[in-house]
Write an enzyme that holds these catalytic residues in place. Structure first.
Site, mmCIF file in Angstrom:
data_model
loop_
_atom_site.group_PDB
_atom_site.id
_atom_site.type_symbol
_atom_site.label_atom_id
_atom_site.label_comp_id
_atom_site.label_asym_id
_atom_site.label_seq_id
_atom_site.Cartn_x
_atom_site.Cartn_y
_atom_site.Cartn_z
ATOM 1 N N ASP A 149 -40.810 -2.633 -18.048
ATOM 2 C CA ASP A 149 -41.518 -1.770 -17.084
ATOM 3 C C ASP A 149 -42.464 -1.016 -17.619
ATOM 4 O O ASP A 149 -42.845 0.377 -17.423
ATOM 5 C CB ASP A 149 -40.341 -0.644 -16.578
ATOM 6 C CG ASP A 149 -41.000 0.145 -15.233
ATOM 7 O OD1 ASP A 149 -41.722 -0.205 -14.533
ATOM 8 O OD2 ASP A 149 -40.232 1.273 -15.210
ATOM 9 N N HIS A 192 -33.207 7.621 -18.454
ATOM 10 C CA HIS A 192 -32.907 6.202 -18.849
ATOM 11 C C HIS A 192 -33.298 5.830 -20.125
ATOM 12 O O HIS A 192 -34.417 6.313 -20.496
ATOM 13 C CB HIS A 192 -33.093 5.309 -17.764
ATOM 14 C CG HIS A 192 -34.234 5.211 -17.322
ATOM 15 N ND1 HIS A 192 -34.867 5.724 -16.024
ATOM 16 C CD2 HIS A 192 -35.546 4.555 -17.767
ATOM 17 C CE1 HIS A 192 -36.074 5.490 -15.940
ATOM 18 N NE2 HIS A 192 -36.625 4.932 -16.954
ATOM 19 N N GLN A 263 -32.957 -0.775 -17.547
ATOM 20 C CA GLN A 263 -33.143 0.683 -17.687
ATOM 21 C C GLN A 263 -31.831 1.464 -17.064
ATOM 22 O O GLN A 263 -31.447 1.777 -15.908
ATOM 23 C CB GLN A 263 -34.188 1.348 -16.834
ATOM 24 C CG GLN A 263 -35.629 0.794 -17.358
ATOM 25 C CD GLN A 263 -36.885 0.933 -16.516
ATOM 26 O OE1 GLN A 263 -36.739 0.447 -15.112
ATOM 27 N NE2 GLN A 263 -37.709 1.411 -16.672
ATOM 28 N N ARG A 293 -44.752 14.473 -20.591
ATOM 29 C CA ARG A 293 -44.763 14.082 -19.184
ATOM 30 C C ARG A 293 -42.987 13.841 -18.849
ATOM 31 O O ARG A 293 -42.703 12.564 -19.428
ATOM 32 C CB ARG A 293 -45.436 12.872 -18.801
ATOM 33 C CG ARG A 293 -45.187 12.303 -17.507
ATOM 34 C CD ARG A 293 -45.966 10.902 -17.308
ATOM 35 N NE ARG A 293 -46.051 10.329 -16.309
ATOM 36 C CZ ARG A 293 -44.964 9.458 -15.776
ATOM 37 N NH1 ARG A 293 -43.963 9.299 -16.352
ATOM 38 N NH2 ARG A 293 -45.154 8.922 -14.459
ATOM 39 N N ASP A 295 -40.456 11.940 -17.260
ATOM 40 C CA ASP A 295 -40.299 10.848 -16.174
ATOM 41 C C ASP A 295 -39.279 11.129 -15.285
ATOM 42 O O ASP A 295 -38.255 11.407 -15.619
ATOM 43 C CB ASP A 295 -40.431 9.637 -17.193
ATOM 44 C CG ASP A 295 -40.424 8.314 -16.528
ATOM 45 O OD1 ASP A 295 -41.376 8.284 -15.681
ATOM 46 O OD2 ASP A 295 -39.348 7.795 -16.323
ATOM 47 N N GLU A 337 -42.874 14.794 -13.391
ATOM 48 C CA GLU A 337 -43.134 13.528 -12.428
ATOM 49 C C GLU A 337 -42.166 13.378 -11.351
ATOM 50 O O GLU A 337 -41.197 12.696 -11.455
ATOM 51 C CB GLU A 337 -43.305 12.291 -13.383
ATOM 52 C CG GLU A 337 -43.799 10.941 -12.519
ATOM 53 C CD GLU A 337 -42.863 9.818 -12.275
ATOM 54 O OE1 GLU A 337 -43.383 9.185 -11.430
ATOM 55 O OE2 GLU A 337 -41.778 9.830 -12.564
ATOM 56 N N HIS A 401 -50.842 4.858 -12.874
ATOM 57 C CA HIS A 401 -50.549 3.572 -13.107
ATOM 58 C C HIS A 401 -49.627 3.234 -11.890
ATOM 59 O O HIS A 401 -49.047 2.002 -11.915
ATOM 60 C CB HIS A 401 -49.909 3.296 -14.258
ATOM 61 C CG HIS A 401 -48.783 4.139 -14.538
ATOM 62 N ND1 HIS A 401 -48.639 5.552 -14.424
ATOM 63 C CD2 HIS A 401 -47.494 3.750 -14.536
ATOM 64 C CE1 HIS A 401 -47.262 6.048 -14.368
ATOM 65 N NE2 HIS A 401 -46.453 4.958 -14.396
ATOM 66 N N ASP A 402 -48.782 4.140 -11.083
ATOM 67 C CA ASP A 402 -47.902 3.555 -10.261
ATOM 68 C C ASP A 402 -48.546 3.514 -8.874
ATOM 69 O O ASP A 402 -49.755 3.654 -8.523
ATOM 70 C CB ASP A 402 -46.961 4.645 -10.048
ATOM 71 C CG ASP A 402 -45.929 4.585 -11.376
ATOM 72 O OD1 ASP A 402 -45.662 3.618 -11.762
ATOM 73 O OD2 ASP A 402 -45.428 5.637 -11.578
ATOM 74 N N ARG A 526 -47.688 -3.590 -9.243
ATOM 75 C CA ARG A 526 -48.370 -2.539 -9.849
ATOM 76 C C ARG A 526 -49.454 -2.916 -10.901
ATOM 77 O O ARG A 526 -50.293 -2.183 -11.442
ATOM 78 C CB ARG A 526 -47.773 -1.296 -10.436
ATOM 79 C CG ARG A 526 -46.716 -0.699 -9.484
ATOM 80 C CD ARG A 526 -45.615 0.409 -9.890
ATOM 81 N NE ARG A 526 -44.656 -0.347 -10.799
ATOM 82 C CZ ARG A 526 -43.830 0.270 -11.658
ATOM 83 N NH1 ARG A 526 -43.758 1.574 -11.610
ATOM 84 N NH2 ARG A 526 -42.697 -0.560 -12.046
HETATM 85 C C1 GLC Z 1 -41.843 6.723 -13.549
HETATM 86 C C2 GLC Z 1 -42.831 5.672 -14.024
HETATM 87 C C3 GLC Z 1 -42.893 4.566 -13.211
HETATM 88 C C4 GLC Z 1 -41.433 3.898 -13.795
HETATM 89 C C5 GLC Z 1 -40.232 4.812 -13.366
HETATM 90 C C6 GLC Z 1 -39.179 4.235 -14.241
HETATM 91 O O1 GLC Z 1 -41.868 6.762 -12.017
HETATM 92 O O2 GLC Z 1 -44.027 6.357 -13.617
HETATM 93 O O3 GLC Z 1 -43.933 3.555 -13.872
HETATM 94 O O4 GLC Z 1 -41.395 2.530 -13.150
HETATM 95 O O5 GLC Z 1 -40.742 6.059 -13.852
HETATM 96 O O6 GLC Z 1 -39.228 4.501 -15.501
HETATM 97 C C1 GLC Z 2 -40.191 6.193 -6.943
HETATM 98 C C2 GLC Z 2 -39.868 7.536 -7.929
HETATM 99 C C3 GLC Z 2 -41.093 7.722 -8.649
HETATM 100 C C4 GLC Z 2 -41.552 6.552 -9.440
HETATM 101 C C5 GLC Z 2 -41.857 5.463 -8.418
HETATM 102 C C6 GLC Z 2 -42.272 4.169 -9.220
HETATM 103 O O1 GLC Z 2 -40.917 6.474 -6.167
HETATM 104 O O2 GLC Z 2 -39.507 8.308 -7.166
HETATM 105 O O3 GLC Z 2 -40.642 8.573 -9.576
HETATM 106 O O4 GLC Z 2 -42.663 6.813 -10.084
HETATM 107 O O5 GLC Z 2 -40.725 5.198 -7.897
HETATM 108 O O6 GLC Z 2 -42.746 3.430 -8.479
#
Ligand code: GLC
Ligand code: GLC
Length: 646
Positions: A149, A192, A263, A293, A295, A337, A401-402, A526
């Site tokens: 991931d 996680h 995860q 950050r 997460d 986040e 990045h998302d 992504r």
């Molecule tokens: C956050 C990250 C995302 C990841 C997810 C699980 O949302 O930005 O890239 O997939 O967490 O860790």
């Molecule tokens: C979901 C989660 C967010 C994460 C994203 C990753 O939207 O809420 O935390 O960044 O998935 O794609």
């Protein structure tokens, strides 16, 4: 208990002598450090105690864990290097440093941007050229080979992923960053761990202590009950929130895995998990990390009968981590986040919880305005949802990045007669390039046929029309695409808070479809917007006739404007009703300086009525930015971004 004030003093009085005995060695070597620690402990113990008690007091072993936590804090403090202790003191003197208009954020992957940590170090001159003062290096910790991931499956928080370098490299890089005026930001992936983390390995062998680190169930009984209320986050990868592992508990067991199967969600109802994660956090802070950050904050607390997102327990936990940091790494800031409903996003933001937060609403609505050419939702969000606690800041961005999730509020949309679900469907069609007249080239992410949900992947430039314009259209469309890119960046650079650039966007990086050839990425769209930095493309950033040069120079101009003008510091913003549905208007006031911004989200010229300009005393201000080279008469060029200031 109501009397936290008295009880916390009593508890500290009991614990301190014990702590002094355990730490006698360190104390004798660093009496000044111990005094500083004690001062901060006295100052912040009450809030830590109140939070920890609220979360964990029903545990028979509460006092054991509380004492263990304090020992961890003291140890981490003794290990904190002198220069970081100095930074602590200076941040405490100037706690709102992050609201300065000098701030500019950047984010990149270590390997994709520069190969490894040494490579990142060699790019410091570039970061300075761009004006970066805050750099988020995407997860760089030890992670499983193959699918991980993008590093968000962490196998050790104390080791750098070997191909990228070592923890010593990271520590010295953070110091070089600081000398260059750049704050290092890294993730604390605390919801996680990867299933290869020592804790997970311990759980796999049936160790009772580590079993309790995760949420593992011998059969479907509990998972079925929980799943009644849960949202599916990565439905492409697995349905529901649990994964079956045949080797657990002899007959196999179900592990809570909100994201990918590898995860494993941590169990924060176990205080040992909190203590260990606090230790990992302080370890990172001691390497010179200035912003963590946090997460996936929304998911860290689970409770049967709820959707297990944004629960009060999640807030208590983050506040407890915050109290930990106030005591043992005061310079550290948290960025939340939470990519969730805007009502929930703001709940994470406060000086006692996360001082910083991504602003997913502004991001989504900038793209919404580009698609609809209307500013109604955007302007409403800026006037009703943008002002947050004065000691905090948004991190405003257009891409990261998302994927892009359309997390605006249905009620807000309804006030303009817009149906939220229909509108999301429209936006997904638009950004996949399937809607008539769409300029975008995006890809669907985690499309869920059961619910109709879908999110969008794609680079800023490809979503803004540059890919289509270059491949299928021509110079006029290229010009519009460039203006779109500059327009939305213009907003994040002037709105207040910390603007964040997803590195690569500043040179108009297009989608990279080669991820489809890599089996560990092919299932996750992504990766289309996570290409390797193309340094030949970067080399064209100063060539004014190239696309890269036009975007880069345009952005540089906006960045300079931001840094030279104190009106762009701080946080307060007032929207202006421009009398034109395509034109966004807002005023920024800070340090007795005023700036007025107008942004035209349509491809046609647009006019603002004279009385609105008068009402905002625009004629008393200097014209600083925009496409009309001469005096502004009230008509904005297509996709124009106008800035006036005194
Ligand atoms: C956050 C990250 C995302 C990841 C997810 C699980 O949302 O930005 O890239 O997939 O967490 O860790
Ligand atoms: C979901 C989660 C967010 C994460 C994203 C990753 O939207 O809420 O935390 O960044 O998935 O794609």
């Amino acid at each position: 208990m109501n009397n936290f004030d008295i009880e916390s003093k009593l508890t500290l009085r009991r614990l301190l002598p014990r702590l002094e005995r355990t730490m006698a060695d360190q104390i004798s070597k660093d009496t000044k450090g111990w005094d500083d620690f004690k001062n901060r402990l006295h100052q912040h113990f009450e809030s830590l105690f109140r939070l920890y008690f609220t979360i964990y007091s029903d545990r028979y072993d509460f006092f054991f864990h509380l004492e263990d936590l304090l020992q961890g804090l003291a140890l981490a403090w003794f290990q904190r290097p002198a220069d970081l202790r100095e930074l602590d003191a200076s941040r405490e003197m100037n706690p709102l440093w992050f609201q300065s208009n000098q701030m500019l954020g950047g984010v990149c992957y270590v390997d994709l941007f520069a190969g490894d940590l040494d490579g990142v170090r060699s790019k410091i001159p570039y970061f300075k050229e761009l004006g970066i003062t805050y750099l988020h290096l995407m997860p760089l910790f030890k992670a499983p080979e193959g699918e991980n991931d993008g590093g968000y499956a962490v196998s050790s928080y104390r080791e750098v992923h070997p191909p990228l370098g070592t923890m010593d490299d990271l520590e010295s890089l953070s110091r070089e960053f600081r000398n260059a005026g750049i704050s290092l930001v890294v993730d604390l992936v605390f919801n996680h761990t990867s299933d290869e983390h020592l804790w997970a390995k311990g759980a796999k062998t049936g160790d009772d202590d580590f079993n309790d680190f995760y949420r593992i169930f011998p059969n479907r009984e509990m998972p079925d009950l929980y799943e009644r209320d849960l949202r599916e986050i990565f439905p492409d990868e697995h349905t529901g929130a649990f994964t079956f592992f045949p080797n657990l508990f002899k007959e196999g067991g179900w592990v809570w895995t909100t994201f990918h199967s590898y995860q494993w969600d941590l169990n924060y109802s176990n205080p040992a998990v909190f203590n260990r994660m606090a230790g990992e956090m302080l370890f990172l802070a001691n390497q010179g990390v200035e912003v963590i950050r946090l997460d996936a904050v929304a998911f860290i607390w689970k409770q049967l009968g709820t959707n297990c997102e944004n629960l009060p327990g999640a807030h208590l936990l983050i506040q407890a981590f915050n109290a930990v940091s106030r005591i043992a790494s005061p310079a550290l800031l948290f960025k939340s986040e939470a990519i969730v409903h805007p009502d929930d996003v703001v709940k994470y933001i406060s000086p006692d919880e996360c001082q910083l937060s991504y602003n997913p609403l502004l991001m989504a609505l900038l793209w919404n305005s580009l698609a609809t050419r209307k500013v109604d939702l955007l302007s409403q969000a800026l006037s009703t949802r943008f002002n947050i606690h004065p000691e905090t800041a948004w991190v405003n961005y257009v891409r990261v990045h998302d994927d892009i999730g359309w997390t605006f509020s249905d009620e807000d949309a309804a006030s303009f007669g817009i149906n939220g679900n229909d509108h999301r469907r429209f936006l997904n069609e638009f950004y996949r390039g399937r809607f008539e007249g769409s300029f975008a080239r995006g890809l669907p992410f985690q499309e869920n046929p059961k619910t109709g949900d879908c999110r969008i992947s794609g680079t800023c430039a490809s979503l803004a029309g540059l890919e289509k314009a270059i491949n299928e259209e021509g110079p006029a469309e290229i010009e519009l695409a460039i203006r779109r890119i500059l327009l939305i960046h213009g907003v994040i650079l002037t709105a207040g808070g910390i603007p964040l650039i997803y590195l690569g966007d500043e040179i108009a990086t297009l989608n990279d479809y080669s991820y489809l050839d890599d089996p560990s990425h092919a299932r996750d769209s992504r990766w289309v917007h996570r290409p390797k930095a193309d340094w030949e493309k970067y080399a064209r950033r100063n060539a004014p006739l190239t696309v890269e040069g036009r975007v880069y120079q345009g952005l540089r101009k906006l960045i300079t404007l931001r840094k030279q003008n104190d009106a762009f510091a701080g946080y307060s913003l007032q929207t202006i009703s421009t009398g034109n549905e395509h034109v966004l208007g807002f005023t920024r006031i800070s340090a007795n300086k005023r700036a007025v911004i107008f942004a035209n989200f349509s491809e046609e010229p647009q006019t603002i009525p004279a009385w609105i300009l008068e009402q905002n005393s625009v004629s008393q201000l200097n014209y600083l930015h925009g496409f009309s080279a001469t005096e502004f008469s009230g008509t904005l060029a297509p996709m124009d971004f106008l800035v006036f200031s005194d």
